[in-house]
Design a protein around this motif. Structure first.
Motif, short mmCIF file in Angstrom:
data_model
loop_
_atom_site.label_atom_id
_atom_site.label_comp_id
_atom_site.label_asym_id
_atom_site.label_seq_id
_atom_site.Cartn_x
_atom_site.Cartn_y
_atom_site.Cartn_z
N ASP A 243 -6.02 -2.11 -4.65
CA ASP A 243 -5.36 -2.56 -3.42
C ASP A 243 -6.32 -3.47 -2.66
O ASP A 243 -7.24 -3.01 -2.00
CB ASP A 243 -4.96 -1.35 -2.57
N GLU A 244 -6.08 -4.76 -2.78
CA GLU A 244 -6.94 -5.77 -2.17
C GLU A 244 -8.42 -5.52 -2.43
O GLU A 244 -9.21 -5.35 -1.50
CB GLU A 244 -6.67 -5.84 -0.66
N GLN B 193 -7.17 0.41 -0.30
CA GLN B 193 -7.45 -0.73 0.57
C GLN B 193 -8.68 -0.44 1.45
O GLN B 193 -9.52 -1.29 1.65
CB GLN B 193 -6.22 -1.01 1.44
N SER C 45 0.84 -1.21 0.00
CA SER C 45 0.00 0.00 0.00
C SER C 45 0.86 1.25 0.00
O SER C 45 0.50 2.27 -0.60
CB SER C 45 -0.92 0.01 1.23
MG MG Z 1 -1.99 -2.69 2.18
#
Ligand code: MG
Ligand code: ATP
Lengths: 298, 302
Positions: free
Chosen positions: B160-161, B84, B44
């Motif tokens: 991000d995820e 995220q 991240s």
């Molecule tokens: Mg992360």
């Protein structure tokens, strides 16, 4: 421009979605009004009566009108700044929620984002201040109305300018804050402190000359004085009509900060406007600059 | 294929943590790039630097030919980011959120409506338009996040995820939309994920550990390098399998024998034709690669 409007709209929507935030801002002026009306009014009245030479008799309405005018100006002078601080929470909230990151990853200019926060806060401040101002006008009307239409218009202009000023001031300070807690802390300090340094709780003329000089360097002082001049103009006109000696009226004017001196020189009304407008421009400039130079999002 | 993202010697430290440590890698135009690593590896952080929300200490980031130091504005026009954590306005409705964000790209009025309608159909949230964002479920909100990132048809989508905590159905919808965009618009996708089956579909994989690359390559290269092959034998006798002296595992009605590589598997089968009558050769999974790469580092670190 469309982007700017859309962002401003978003800022205002977020503000009003959070009802707590709106009422928190609204409660400051209302609390002040109640507080002032119950305690300060009596103090003002006593000091006014004792300041008058014995040979002059004054109607109750004129005394009450004077006191109401003083209260009006004190409350609004303080509120324009403290309400701006109370309602200027979005910048920090956006840092916490990450929304600021989301704005940063778009091609929008930082200055546009900064100004949209400014205008958003300004509008919410003005809404709250308008409510407060309405309440204050009612208070004056009940106690003794000596205002003309022109006075009312000038007062609205003064309060508008002071709101611009307060909002710009709060935007600069809040640019450095990151959490809701810090905002509340600063807001509390400002609410308590600003009233003193702008001459709202106590006329600056009561302070020592060193302090008076220091305070005359602060632009907020002139904002208070502007409102005071216009809120009391009718009262002084009435006094003249009732054949008060001019030096007595000048004495009263001095004691309630209608005549402000900048290192010994009297400051005219138009100079006061110039000072306020110039400081608004400078503050907004500084604020935008801070944001343009800021490289981080959180 | 040319590089669309070029990162060289990137460095970032927080007070006591060296989050990104002399990191260099390239992403090719149009590919699905998987950026993997254990929690806290620095994924991240790297993304934040790439999209300009975090200052780097050192190194260079070039995206589609623009340097992040001088042309961040150009870069922002080309990237769409799903962070995220959701970064939309919780108190506003889905609609208000999307319209206000679209305006940031100069997309307003009819154009905005057309785009938002299209995305709401694709991502199946037409019925959520007037709901308050913070009252949505995690998966519902994630779809809005993705729509937000796609508002301006970015050349690069940074995820991000994106699928953490989503049900298989929602994951499928998300990937379908992303793949559609990738195919029809040539969009590059930069993905971080902890789901290895998503990484297995990537064109290129980088595995990050403590801010450094610990392995990179195509999924096939990584599997060949970090995992052996597996020969699954059906209808065999355990004693015979044991006598091969190879690591194996008993699964329901078969045995899974681990060998070094495909060549070794072939040799093994040729040497024991009577044992391997019904069998299957498979490569290791990305899970195995990830575990091999990251746990090796752990041992090395001790
Ligand atoms: Mg992360
Ligand atoms: N703002 C910050 N201040 C201090 N340390 C930070 C900050 N942001 C990240 N870190 C540290 O940097 C390291 C890398 O964090 P990062 O968020 O990039 O990890 P990640 O790879 O995204 O992990 P995850 O898979 O859990 O999301 C971590 O050790 C983290 O604690």
């Amino acid at each position: 421009m469309k982007t700017f409007l859309a962002m401003t709209k978003r800022n205002i929507k977020v503000f009003f979605k959070d009802k707590g935030m709106f009422f928190a801002s609204l409660i400051t002026p209302l609390l002040l009004l109640i507080l002032y009306a119950t305690f300060l009014a009596k103090v003002y009245k006593d000091s006014f009566n004792s300041a008058l030479p014995d040979f002059i008799s004054v109607s109750e309405k004129l005394v009450n009108g004077t006191v109401a005018g003083e209260l009006f100006s004190s409350i609004l002078a303080v509120c324009c700044v403290t309400v701006a601080f109370c309602s200027n929470t979005l910048m920090a909230a956006d840092k916490v929620s990450g929304a600021r990151k989301d704005l940063f990853i778009t091609p929008v200019k930082k200055s546009v984002i900064a100004l949209s926060y400014y205008v958003g806060t300004l509008l919410t401040t003005l809404i709250v201040i308008a409510v407060a101002m309405g309440a204050c006008f009612i208070y004056i009307a009940v106690n003794g109305w000596f205002l003309t239409f022109g006075d009312v218009m000038l007062l609205i202009l003064d309060v508008f300018l002071l709101s611009l000023f307060g909002t710009a001031f709060s935007c600069i300070i809040n640019s450095f804050l990151k959490t809701q807690g810090q905002i509340s802390a600063v807001g509390t300090v400002i609410s308590a402190g600003y009233g003193f340094i702008c001459g709202a709780y106590m006329p600056i003329s009561n302070f020592g000359s060193g302090l008076q000089k220091t305070l005359s360097l602060l632009p907020g002082t002139y904002g208070t004085s502007l409102i005071r001049n216009h809120a009391l103009r009718g009262v002084f006109a009435e006094m003249t009509k009732e054949n008060f000696p001019p030096e007595v009226i000048e004495g009263i004017k001095d004691s309630v900060d209608c005549n402000i001196k900048f290192f010994g020189r009297a400051v005219s009304i138009s100079a006061m406007y110039a000072i306020i407008c110039a400081s608004i421009a400078v503050l907004i400039g500084v604020y935008v600059l801070i944001n343009v130079l800021d490289k981080k999002a959180d | 294929m040319e590089n669309i993202i070029e990162i060289k010697n990137l460095d970032k430290s927080f007070k006591e943590v060296h989050a990104v440590n002399d990191l260099s890698f390239n992403v090719k135009r149009g590919e699905l790039f998987a950026f993997l690593g254990v929690n806290g590896a620095g994924k991240s952080t790297t993304i934040s630097i790439m999209c300009g929300t975090l200052k780097k200490d050192n190194g260079s980031v070039v995206i589609d030919g623009y340097s992040a130091d001088t042309d961040m504005k150009k870069i922002t026009e080309e990237i769409g980011v799903v962070f995220q954590n959701s970064v939309l306005d919780g108190v506003l409705t889905v609609k208000d959120n999307l319209y206000s964000r679209a305006s940031l790209y100069g997309i307003t009025g009819k154009e905005a409506k057309a785009k938002i309608d299209e995305l709401s159909k694709l991502l199946d949230f037409e019925n959520l338009m007037n709901r308050t964002l913070c009252k949505l479920s995690g998966g519902q909100r994630r779809r809005i996040d993705v729509a937000r990132a796609l508002l301006h048809d970015p050349k690069i989508l940074i995820l991000d995820e994106p699928t953490t905590g989503l049900d298989p159905q929602t994951r499928k919808i998300l990937w379908q939309v992303v793949e559609d965009y990738r195919k029809s618009k040539g969009m590059t996708v930069f993905l971080t994920t902890h789901y290895m089956e998503e990484a297995a579909d990537a064109d290129y994989v980088v595995i990050l550990d403590s801010g450094k690359i610990s392995a990179e390559g195509t999924p096939l290269e990584l599997k060949n390098k970090y995992t052996g092959d597996f020969v699954t034998v059906y209808n065999a006798d355990e004693e015979r399998i044991k006598s091969l002296n190879l690591p194996y595992e008993k699964i329901r009605d078969a045995f899974r024998i681990e060998v070094k590589d495909t060549e070794a598997a072939r040799d093994l089968i040729v040497a024991h034709p009577e044992l391997f009558t019904d069998f299957e050769i498979t490569k290791g999974k990305m899970d195995d690669v990830f575990l091999a790469v990251t746990s090796k580092k752990l041992v090395g670190g001790n």
